[in-house]
Scaffold this motif. Structure first.
Motif, PDB file in Angstrom:
ATOM      1  N   PRO A 138     -14.779  26.263  47.221  1.00  0.00           N
ATOM      2  CA  PRO A 138     -14.655  27.620  47.763  1.00  0.00           C
ATOM      3  C   PRO A 138     -15.708  27.862  48.841  1.00  0.00           C
ATOM      4  O   PRO A 138     -16.799  27.291  48.805  1.00  0.00           O
ATOM      5  N   TYR A 139     -15.382  28.726  49.790  1.00  0.00           N
ATOM      6  CA  TYR A 139     -16.293  28.999  50.905  1.00  0.00           C
ATOM      7  C   TYR A 139     -17.663  29.448  50.417  1.00  0.00           C
ATOM      8  O   TYR A 139     -18.697  29.024  50.948  1.00  0.00           O
ATOM      9  N   GLU A 140     -17.678  30.287  49.375  1.00  0.00           N
ATOM     10  CA  GLU A 140     -18.942  30.826  48.885  1.00  0.00           C
ATOM     11  C   GLU A 140     -19.780  29.769  48.160  1.00  0.00           C
ATOM     12  O   GLU A 140     -20.954  29.997  47.859  1.00  0.00           O
ATOM     13  N   LYS A 141     -19.207  28.586  47.911  1.00  0.00           N
ATOM     14  CA  LYS A 141     -19.931  27.518  47.221  1.00  0.00           C
ATOM     15  C   LYS A 141     -20.422  26.434  48.180  1.00  0.00           C
ATOM     16  O   LYS A 141     -21.027  25.444  47.746  1.00  0.00           O
ATOM     17  N   LEU A 142     -20.178  26.589  49.473  1.00  0.00           N
ATOM     18  CA  LEU A 142     -20.509  25.524  50.424  1.00  0.00           C
ATOM     19  C   LEU A 142     -21.999  25.196  50.442  1.00  0.00           C
ATOM     20  O   LEU A 142     -22.388  24.024  50.435  1.00  0.00           O
ATOM     21  N   ASP A 143     -22.854  26.226  50.468  1.00  0.00           N
ATOM     22  CA  ASP A 143     -24.301  25.966  50.478  1.00  0.00           C
ATOM     23  C   ASP A 143     -24.735  25.272  49.188  1.00  0.00           C
ATOM     24  O   ASP A 143     -25.593  24.379  49.212  1.00  0.00           O
ATOM     25  N   GLU A 144     -24.141  25.669  48.078  1.00  0.00           N
ATOM     26  CA  GLU A 144     -24.466  25.043  46.791  1.00  0.00           C
ATOM     27  C   GLU A 144     -24.064  23.571  46.786  1.00  0.00           C
ATOM     28  O   GLU A 144     -24.819  22.709  46.303  1.00  0.00           O
ATOM     29  N   VAL A 145     -22.882  23.273  47.325  1.00  0.00           N
ATOM     30  CA  VAL A 145     -22.410  21.888  47.378  1.00  0.00           C
ATOM     31  C   VAL A 145     -23.291  21.062  48.317  1.00  0.00           C
ATOM     32  O   VAL A 145     -23.649  19.920  48.007  1.00  0.00           O
ATOM     33  N   ALA A 146     -23.666  21.634  49.467  1.00  0.00           N
ATOM     34  CA  ALA A 146     -24.543  20.924  50.405  1.00  0.00           C
ATOM     35  C   ALA A 146     -25.902  20.637  49.778  1.00  0.00           C
ATOM     36  O   ALA A 146     -26.475  19.556  49.954  1.00  0.00           O
ATOM     37  N   THR A 147     -26.421  21.609  49.026  1.00  0.00           N
ATOM     38  CA  THR A 147     -27.709  21.420  48.347  1.00  0.00           C
ATOM     39  C   THR A 147     -27.616  20.305  47.307  1.00  0.00           C
ATOM     40  O   THR A 147     -28.516  19.462  47.198  1.00  0.00           O
ATOM     41  N   SER A 148     -26.523  20.270  46.551  1.00  0.00           N
ATOM     42  CA  SER A 148     -26.330  19.201  45.559  1.00  0.00           C
ATOM     43  C   SER A 148     -26.238  17.836  46.231  1.00  0.00           C
ATOM     44  O   SER A 148     -26.773  16.843  45.725  1.00  0.00           O
ATOM     45  N   PHE A 149     -25.580  17.799  47.373  1.00  0.00           N
ATOM     46  CA  PHE A 149     -25.477  16.562  48.154  1.00  0.00           C
ATOM     47  C   PHE A 149     -26.870  16.060  48.523  1.00  0.00           C
ATOM     48  O   PHE A 149     -27.198  14.874  48.352  1.00  0.00           O
ATOM     49  N   LEU A 150     -27.713  16.970  49.020  1.00  0.00           N
ATOM     50  CA  LEU A 150     -29.063  16.578  49.437  1.00  0.00           C
ATOM     51  C   LEU A 150     -29.942  16.218  48.246  1.00  0.00           C
ATOM     52  O   LEU A 150     -30.780  15.309  48.333  1.00  0.00           O
ATOM     53  N   LYS A 151     -29.791  16.899  47.135  1.00  0.00           N
ATOM     54  CA  LYS A 151     -30.566  16.568  45.939  1.00  0.00           C
ATOM     55  C   LYS A 151     -30.347  15.116  45.541  1.00  0.00           C
ATOM     56  O   LYS A 151     -31.272  14.437  45.093  1.00  0.00           O
ATOM     57  N   GLU A 152     -29.117  14.651  45.708  1.00  0.00           N
ATOM     58  CA  GLU A 152     -28.792  13.289  45.294  1.00  0.00           C
ATOM     59  C   GLU A 152     -29.181  12.252  46.333  1.00  0.00           C
ATOM     60  O   GLU A 152     -29.653  11.167  45.982  1.00  0.00           O
ATOM     61  N   TYR A 153     -29.012  12.566  47.620  1.00  0.00           N
ATOM     62  CA  TYR A 153     -29.155  11.536  48.638  1.00  0.00           C
ATOM     63  C   TYR A 153     -30.324  11.745  49.603  1.00  0.00           C
ATOM     64  O   TYR A 153     -30.717  10.797  50.281  1.00  0.00           O
ATOM     65  N   TYR A 154     -30.867  12.983  49.675  1.00  0.00           N
ATOM     66  CA  TYR A 154     -31.958  13.228  50.621  1.00  0.00           C
ATOM     67  C   TYR A 154     -32.828  14.368  50.086  1.00  0.00           C
ATOM     68  O   TYR A 154     -32.995  15.397  50.743  1.00  0.00           O
ATOM     69  N   PRO A 155     -33.406  14.190  48.887  1.00  0.00           N
ATOM     70  CA  PRO A 155     -34.100  15.304  48.215  1.00  0.00           C
ATOM     71  C   PRO A 155     -35.300  15.855  48.968  1.00  0.00           C
ATOM     72  O   PRO A 155     -35.631  17.045  48.827  1.00  0.00           O
ATOM     73  N   GLU A 156     -35.957  15.027  49.788  1.00  0.00           N
ATOM     74  CA  GLU A 156     -37.132  15.508  50.517  1.00  0.00           C
ATOM     75  C   GLU A 156     -36.782  16.616  51.511  1.00  0.00           C
ATOM     76  O   GLU A 156     -37.647  17.403  51.913  1.00  0.00           O
ATOM     77  N   ALA A 157     -35.507  16.705  51.890  1.00  0.00           N
ATOM     78  CA  ALA A 157     -35.086  17.748  52.830  1.00  0.00           C
ATOM     79  C   ALA A 157     -35.070  19.128  52.185  1.00  0.00           C
ATOM     80  O   ALA A 157     -34.991  20.145  52.875  1.00  0.00           O
ATOM     81  N   LEU A 158     -35.182  19.169  50.852  1.00  0.00           N
ATOM     82  CA  LEU A 158     -35.143  20.447  50.133  1.00  0.00           C
ATOM     83  C   LEU A 158     -36.528  20.933  49.727  1.00  0.00           C
ATOM     84  O   LEU A 158     -36.656  21.953  49.050  1.00  0.00           O
ATOM     85  N   GLU A 159     -37.551  20.192  50.137  1.00  0.00           N
ATOM     86  CA  GLU A 159     -38.909  20.617  49.788  1.00  0.00           C
ATOM     87  C   GLU A 159     -39.201  21.976  50.413  1.00  0.00           C
ATOM     88  O   GLU A 159     -38.979  22.203  51.603  1.00  0.00           O
ATOM     89  N   ILE A 160     -39.668  22.893  49.590  1.00  0.00           N
ATOM     90  CA  ILE A 160     -39.983  24.243  50.057  1.00  0.00           C
ATOM     91  C   ILE A 160     -41.405  24.250  50.595  1.00  0.00           C
ATOM     92  O   ILE A 160     -42.365  24.023  49.857  1.00  0.00           O
ATOM     93  N   ARG A 161     -41.555  24.501  51.878  1.00  0.00           N
ATOM     94  CA  ARG A 161     -42.859  24.425  52.533  1.00  0.00           C
ATOM     95  C   ARG A 161     -43.254  25.810  53.034  1.00  0.00           C
ATOM     96  O   ARG A 161     -42.566  26.411  53.850  1.00  0.00           O
TER      97      ARG A 161
END
Length: 321
Positions: A138-161
């Protein structure tokens, strides 16, 4: 262009014998005609199945190429007259929910039924796939899905700075490497109408050769992303990066669609992404359109994940106010 591939139809055609066997076993162990209310039959004989139909299939996405799918079966059986003085019979119908699982990487040859129960209503899958095995996002879940994608394959991109340090840039070369994908630059079309292609299996592909000024056959190994180098001239580095990440999304989210197509059509090999934002492939038009829409929506959200973006935006707002 291929027709719309249906997982339901594939299940119907491929596992009919297993469903009949399950239906016969269930009937033998759970149905007593003497306990049934009959209108035509005076004395119930041994029931016999006359038809087993797959009515609905609900698919649950699992890691890698694994799937779980629940199948609603309708079973029609006939109860004959046991009293030889009469020659009547009566037809009955029951519904079962049959829970199955299998792995597309082996063409579902490991298919198994692990649970059978009375049908009580529609299944509620947590990570559902449609009948072409395209994920429901669903459109409202796109950011959530993108975040899950990064958690698995590029977690450093989600570091809160909270500092003034810039957020981590998603390097498409690194992302592709983590997915086990190979990047290759190669002219694709003479008019540069295709930005990139992702090849799921080894194949011989027609590519444009600038020196020969003609198309030539090139061997492409599976798990390869082809990027047309002319994008660097016609567009910019951002377009190249976008193209690579776009193809990575196809690899992670849409391999099951491709493998379903391969069950119908062994010549399927790739998805091509056009300059206009569309796609061409050996897959069905409907599934291709949905996949391309999802890749177009998820790619920028992967490149600019929502939480780090919000923090950096607040920093800039505070700085320039």
């Amino acid at each position: 262009m291929a027709g719309n591939r249906s997982f339901t139809e594939y299940v119907k055609n491929s596992f009919d014998n297993q469903f009949w066997a399950i239906a016969e076993e269930y009937l033998r162990e759970n149905i007593d005609p003497l306990d049934m209310k009959l209108f035509k039959v005076h004395k119930a004989g041994e029931p016999e199945i006359t038809d087993v139909q797959v009515e609905y299939v609900w698919v649950e996405d699992l890691p890698e190429m694994k799937m779980q799918f629940d199948v609603a079966l309708s079973i029609i059986f006939e109860i004959p007259e046991a009293d030889y003085h009469y020659d009547d019979s009566e037809e009955k119908r029951i519904w079962l929910m049959v829970r199955c699982r299998g792995d597309l990487s082996c063409n579902l040859q490991d298919f198994e039924i692990f649970e059978v129960s009375d049908y009580t209503g529609k299944n509620r899958a947590k990570n559902p796939l449609d009948d072409s095995l395209v994920p429901y996002i669903p459109y409202e879940k796109l950011d959530e899905v993108a975040t899950s994608f990064l958690k698995e394959y590029y977690p450093e991109a989600l570091e809160i700075r909270q500092s003034k340090e810039d957020p981590v840039w998603i390097d498409p070369d690194i992302l592709a490497g983590r997915l086990g994908l190979t990047l290759k630059t190669q002219r694709i079309k003479e008019d540069a109408s295709v930005f990139g292609q992702i090849y799921f299996v080894d194949t011989e592909a027609e590519m444009y050769d600038s020196n020969a000024q003609n198309t030539v056959s090139v061997h492409i190994e599976g798990k390869t992303i082809i990027v047309d180098p002319k994008i660097y001239l016609l567009r910019n580095l951002g377009s190249v990066n976008n193209t690579i990440i776009h193809e990575c999304v196809h690899w992670v989210k849409h391999r099951k669609v491709f493998e379903l197509e391969r069950l119908y059509n062994t010549s399927a090999s790739h998805i091509s992404c056009e300059v206009t934002g569309g796609a061409i492939s050996t897959l069905s038009r409907k599934s291709t359109e949905w996949m391309e829409k999802q890749a177009n929506q998820l790619t920028p959200r992967i490149q600019m994940p929502v939480e780090p973006f919000r923090i950096k935006a607040k920093q800039y707002i505070a700085q320039f106010m």
